[in-house]
Design a protein around this motif. Structure first.
Motif, mmCIF file in Angstrom:
data_model
loop_
_atom_site.group_PDB
_atom_site.id
_atom_site.type_symbol
_atom_site.label_atom_id
_atom_site.label_comp_id
_atom_site.label_asym_id
_atom_site.label_seq_id
_atom_site.Cartn_x
_atom_site.Cartn_y
_atom_site.Cartn_z
ATOM 1 N N CYS A 245 32.113 107.310 -53.049
ATOM 2 C CA CYS A 245 31.330 106.542 -54.030
ATOM 3 C C CYS A 245 30.852 105.210 -53.463
ATOM 4 C CB CYS A 245 32.145 106.308 -55.302
ATOM 5 S SG CYS A 245 32.272 107.765 -56.357
ATOM 6 N N GLN A 246 31.550 104.709 -52.440
ATOM 7 C CA GLN A 246 31.125 103.451 -51.793
ATOM 8 C C GLN A 246 30.316 103.708 -50.521
ATOM 9 O OE1 GLN A 246 34.423 100.306 -51.727
ATOM 10 N NE2 GLN A 246 35.537 102.231 -51.911
ATOM 11 N N ARG A 247 30.232 104.994 -50.139
ATOM 12 C CA ARG A 247 29.571 105.390 -48.886
ATOM 13 C C ARG A 247 30.239 104.745 -47.676
ATOM 14 N NH1 ARG A 247 23.501 104.546 -51.399
ATOM 15 N NH2 ARG A 247 23.543 106.347 -52.799
ATOM 16 N N LEU A 248 31.561 104.732 -47.692
ATOM 17 C CA LEU A 248 32.312 104.177 -46.565
ATOM 18 C C LEU A 248 32.268 105.125 -45.371
ATOM 19 C CD1 LEU A 248 35.628 102.796 -48.170
ATOM 20 C CD2 LEU A 248 33.531 101.533 -47.658
ATOM 21 N N ASP A 249 32.243 104.549 -44.166
ATOM 22 C CA ASP A 249 32.407 105.344 -42.949
ATOM 23 C C ASP A 249 33.148 104.499 -41.916
ATOM 24 O OD1 ASP A 249 30.559 103.650 -41.668
ATOM 25 O OD2 ASP A 249 28.886 105.023 -41.983
ATOM 26 N N GLU A 250 33.204 105.002 -40.684
ATOM 27 C CA GLU A 250 34.012 104.343 -39.653
ATOM 28 C C GLU A 250 33.472 102.979 -39.240
ATOM 29 O OE1 GLU A 250 30.965 106.869 -37.417
ATOM 30 O OE2 GLU A 250 32.175 107.019 -39.259
ATOM 31 N N THR A 251 32.271 102.628 -39.670
ATOM 32 C CA THR A 251 31.728 101.310 -39.319
ATOM 33 C C THR A 251 32.113 100.235 -40.339
ATOM 34 O OG1 THR A 251 29.649 101.677 -40.514
ATOM 35 C CG2 THR A 251 29.737 102.404 -38.203
ATOM 36 N N ASP A 252 32.725 100.653 -41.439
ATOM 37 C CA ASP A 252 33.058 99.690 -42.496
ATOM 38 C C ASP A 252 34.362 98.957 -42.217
ATOM 39 O OD1 ASP A 252 31.045 99.638 -44.698
ATOM 40 O OD2 ASP A 252 31.362 101.805 -44.630
ATOM 41 N N ARG A 253 34.466 97.765 -42.827
ATOM 42 C CA ARG A 253 35.655 96.924 -42.714
ATOM 43 C C ARG A 253 36.002 96.487 -44.138
ATOM 44 N NH1 ARG A 253 36.477 95.404 -37.558
ATOM 45 N NH2 ARG A 253 37.369 93.329 -37.962
ATOM 46 N N VAL A 254 37.131 96.974 -44.646
ATOM 47 C CA VAL A 254 37.471 96.829 -46.060
ATOM 48 C C VAL A 254 38.497 95.713 -46.259
ATOM 49 C CG1 VAL A 254 38.275 98.008 -48.139
ATOM 50 C CG2 VAL A 254 37.047 99.310 -46.360
ATOM 51 N N CYS A 255 38.076 94.637 -46.921
ATOM 52 C CA CYS A 255 39.005 93.547 -47.241
ATOM 53 C C CYS A 255 39.817 93.943 -48.475
ATOM 54 C CB CYS A 255 38.245 92.248 -47.499
ATOM 55 S SG CYS A 255 39.336 90.861 -47.872
ATOM 56 N N ILE A 256 41.161 93.921 -48.320
ATOM 57 C CA ILE A 256 42.062 94.404 -49.386
ATOM 58 C C ILE A 256 42.983 93.268 -49.833
ATOM 59 C CG2 ILE A 256 43.663 96.239 -50.077
ATOM 60 C CD1 ILE A 256 42.810 97.756 -47.501
ATOM 61 N N PRO A 257 42.533 92.455 -50.812
ATOM 62 C CA PRO A 257 43.410 91.400 -51.336
ATOM 63 C C PRO A 257 44.233 91.846 -52.544
ATOM 64 C CG PRO A 257 41.157 91.031 -52.068
ATOM 65 C CD PRO A 257 41.166 92.338 -51.322
ATOM 66 N N VAL A 258 43.963 93.066 -53.040
ATOM 67 C CA VAL A 258 44.750 93.590 -54.165
ATOM 68 C C VAL A 258 46.088 94.091 -53.631
ATOM 69 C CG1 VAL A 258 42.774 94.170 -55.616
ATOM 70 C CG2 VAL A 258 43.591 95.840 -53.952
ATOM 71 N N PRO A 259 47.157 94.014 -54.438
ATOM 72 C CA PRO A 259 48.482 94.375 -53.914
ATOM 73 C C PRO A 259 48.618 95.850 -53.561
ATOM 74 C CG PRO A 259 48.592 93.855 -56.270
ATOM 75 C CD PRO A 259 47.223 93.495 -55.816
ATOM 76 N N PHE A 260 49.314 96.097 -52.461
ATOM 77 C CA PHE A 260 49.582 97.472 -52.032
ATOM 78 C C PHE A 260 50.446 98.233 -53.037
ATOM 79 C CE2 PHE A 260 49.238 96.362 -47.201
ATOM 80 C CZ PHE A 260 47.861 96.463 -47.269
ATOM 81 N N PHE A 261 51.262 97.511 -53.823
ATOM 82 C CA PHE A 261 52.190 98.233 -54.712
ATOM 83 C C PHE A 261 51.483 98.938 -55.859
ATOM 84 C CE2 PHE A 261 52.380 93.845 -56.493
ATOM 85 C CZ PHE A 261 52.032 94.108 -57.805
ATOM 86 N N HIS A 262 50.195 98.642 -56.063
ATOM 87 C CA HIS A 262 49.382 99.390 -57.014
ATOM 88 C C HIS A 262 48.534 100.413 -56.252
ATOM 89 C CE1 HIS A 262 50.325 97.445 -60.687
ATOM 90 N NE2 HIS A 262 49.641 96.343 -60.506
ATOM 91 N N CYS A 263 48.101 101.469 -56.957
ATOM 92 C CA CYS A 263 47.186 102.447 -56.356
ATOM 93 C C CYS A 263 45.914 101.796 -55.830
ATOM 94 C CB CYS A 263 46.798 103.511 -57.387
ATOM 95 S SG CYS A 263 48.023 104.807 -57.635
ATOM 96 N N PHE A 264 45.479 100.714 -56.461
ATOM 97 C CA PHE A 264 44.270 100.014 -56.020
ATOM 98 C C PHE A 264 44.403 99.646 -54.545
ATOM 99 C CE2 PHE A 264 41.018 96.683 -57.807
ATOM 100 C CZ PHE A 264 40.057 97.161 -56.931
ATOM 101 N N GLY A 265 45.574 99.152 -54.159
ATOM 102 C CA GLY A 265 45.785 98.748 -52.777
ATOM 103 C C GLY A 265 46.073 99.895 -51.837
#
Length: 552
Positions: A223-243
């Motif tokens: 849905c985001q059209r992610l591929d190997e060229t993307d760099r995903v900033c993840i500030p949401v906590p890993f302990f949730h599915c979001f992270g």
């Protein structure tokens, strides 16, 4: 097309395809792993877990911020068949003990502290036996299943392994054993367990399989059209599915780089996005608001941003527009779901109009069934009519851990997961979330179940009765209100009650508002009308303006 693959095999596949591409980047620590390096480290950690005698299906809890050991443990446990049990970083003694006991976790990984709360002090309070035992030999009266405590720090702690001990053991342990264990795993095995509040008081362990979360991660990435060229900033906590599903696993599924932020801070997020040229940014609305309003925001070069996800609580329309216009995240998507659905059910697409992206939560992922039903009759409803949103497909959890009756309440005999959320669907298949059947409070992306707080406040010796409801808040979506009846002859102050909560329950669960009442609004049959408590409080506290913004 669904994939039948384990998380460990998925990582191996991506490492083979993109060995030299960056897999994990910790800008704050100057730490960088390519996919081949990350694969090797995860294999070593998996061997370390195996060396402790951990069997397939054993539960391994992790209580930490987004530190590097967290993401290594996620993939290492998946390779050796341990079920990763994620612990909310805001938990306190009461909640931690409940989770560890209910999950029957045999191993706990933890950092030293977070936000002035000492994790080491709390685990020692629950398990004083740690001071006298050898690492791996814990015999706790309060936590009979717990054997191993692994400290994610440098200083030696009584009764605990250090992370470096685990990694050193992994060097010595034969890799054939790790390979054999990884090959013995099945994609339908439970591999992740997350605690969530739901239709009954205390949190329940949502059991998720490889198939559940690998496929959801793939759909989220598509849905985001992610591929190997993307760099995903993840500030949401890993302990949730979001992270740990939409973030780390979606990155591994596509070969994108994971760029985590250890603990949310708007300045750090802006620093990381700018320095690492991130192309995707995740967050709950309050995070995006904090970033947009940061004093340094006007000077930032965020031109690398293209996509991302805003989710976790209703997304205010004005915030969404500012994210598109001011941050330049032209392809930002909105996602909706819950832990029980691995987690995403519906998501907007980059080519959806801005109108659709700010007024709906998108349409169902491919391979996912969604329907709106009449909560009273169970009958499916036509477009435009409000009812309960139900979903069916690969994404539905395996169930709640050791809670078959609670599982049966939310998954019906035809396999439909009843979300408890009220929604409408338009003729094009786009959904709007309009309310909740259950009285769960969602504060800044955190699910809070009132009964859990009520049960805790009942333990105060001066409290006769308590009712907890959510009231609107412009910043967090909702805040917690506790309506307290005090025992006859006793006096109780707001300060006294707040002091009682401090350090015992997570800060986000501590009531923002406290009202002392003599009675509650009741139905003719004697049931308390929580909706009236909420309405009265909104008027009394002058909060009618707080909920006055439109959301999807």
């Amino acid at each position: 097309m669904l994939r039948s693959i384990t998380i460990g095999d998925l990582l191996d596949e991506t490492a083979e395809r993109f060995p030299d591409r960056e897999a994990v980047v910790y800008h704050e620590r100057g730490l960088r792993y390519s996919y081949s390096q990350f694969q090797m480290i995860c294999n070593q950690a998996a061997r370390g877990f195996l060396s402790l005698g951990i069997q397939k299906g054993e539960n391994i809890a992790i209580w930490a911020t987004n530190v590097p050991e967290w993401v290594i443990s996620q993939f290492a446990t998946a390779k050796m068949g341990g079920v990763l049990v994620t612990v909310n970083t805001s938990y306190r003694v009461h909640e931690l003990e409940y989770l560890l006991r209910q999950s029957e976790s045999t191993t706990l990984l933890l950092i030293d502290s977070y936000r002035n709360a000492s994790y080491l002090d709390m685990i020692r309070e629950i398990c004083p036996e740690l001071d006298e035992c050898e690492p791996g030999q814990l015999r706790s009266a309060r936590l009979p299943h717990l054997r191993n405590v692994i400290y994610l720090g440098e200083e030696r702690q009584p009764g605990m392994f250090l992370w470096r001990d685990l990694m050193e053991r992994g060097v010595e342990y034969p890799d054939e054993e790790r390979v054999a264990r990884q090959k013995s795993l099945h994609p339908d095995d439970v591999i992740n367990m997350q605690y969530t509040s739901g239709t009954t008081g205390f949190p329940k362990g949502v059991m998720l399989s490889h198939v559940n979360i690998v496929n959801n991660a793939i759909k989220v990435a598509e849905c985001q059209r992610l591929d190997e060229t993307d760099r995903v900033c993840i500030p949401v906590p890993f302990f949730h599915c979001f992270g740990c599903v939409m973030g780390t696993l979606a990155s591994v599924a596509t070969g994108a780089a994971m760029v985590p932020v250890i603990a949310f801070d708007p300045q750090v997020v802006l620093d990381v996005v700018e320095a690492e040229r991130c192309t995707a940014l995740y967050g709950v609305p309050t995070m995006f608001i904090a970033e947009l309003n940061h004093e340094s925001f006007p000077e930032r070069d965020l031109s690398s941003l293209r996509t991302g996800i805003m989710a976790g609580s209703p997304c205010p329309i004005e915030v969404m527009k500012r994210v598109v216009e001011k941050m330049g995240i032209r392809d930002i998507t909105i996602a909706y779901g819950q832990t029980e659905s691995s987690p995403v059910i519906t998501q907007t697409r980059p080519d959806d109009s801005i109108e659709r992206r700010v007024t709906t939560v998108g349409r169902a992922h491919d391979g996912v069934e969604v329907k709106i039903i009449d909560p009273a009759t169970g009958e499916s409803l036509p477009p435009g009519v409000q009812g309960e949103l139900c979903t069916r497909g690969y994404l539905v959890m395996k169930g709640y851990y050791n809670m078959p009756e609670q599982t049966a309440k939310v998954i019906d005999h035809e396999g439909w997961l009843h979300t408890g959320d009220l929604a409408t669907m338009d003729e094009h298949g786009y959904f709007r979330i309009t309310g909740r059947l259950k009285d769960m409070i969602i504060r800044g992306g955190e699910n809070i179940y009132p009964r859990e707080i009520e049960e805790f406040l009942y333990t105060h010796p001066k409290v006769l009765d308590v009712q907890v409801v959510g009231v609107p808040d412009a910043k967090y979506g909702e805040q917690v209100l506790a309506c307290i009846k005090v025992k006859p002859g006793e006096t109780l102050t707001e300060e006294e009650l707040l002091a009682y909560c401090e350090g015992k329950i997570a800060r986000f669960k501590i009531p923002r508002y406290i009202q002392f009442v003599t009675d509650y609004p009741m139905t003719a049959s004697g049931k308390i009308q929580k909706f009236k408590l909420r309405e009265q409080a909104i008027e009394l506290l002058g909060l009618s303006e707080e909920g006055g913004y439109s959301t999807a």
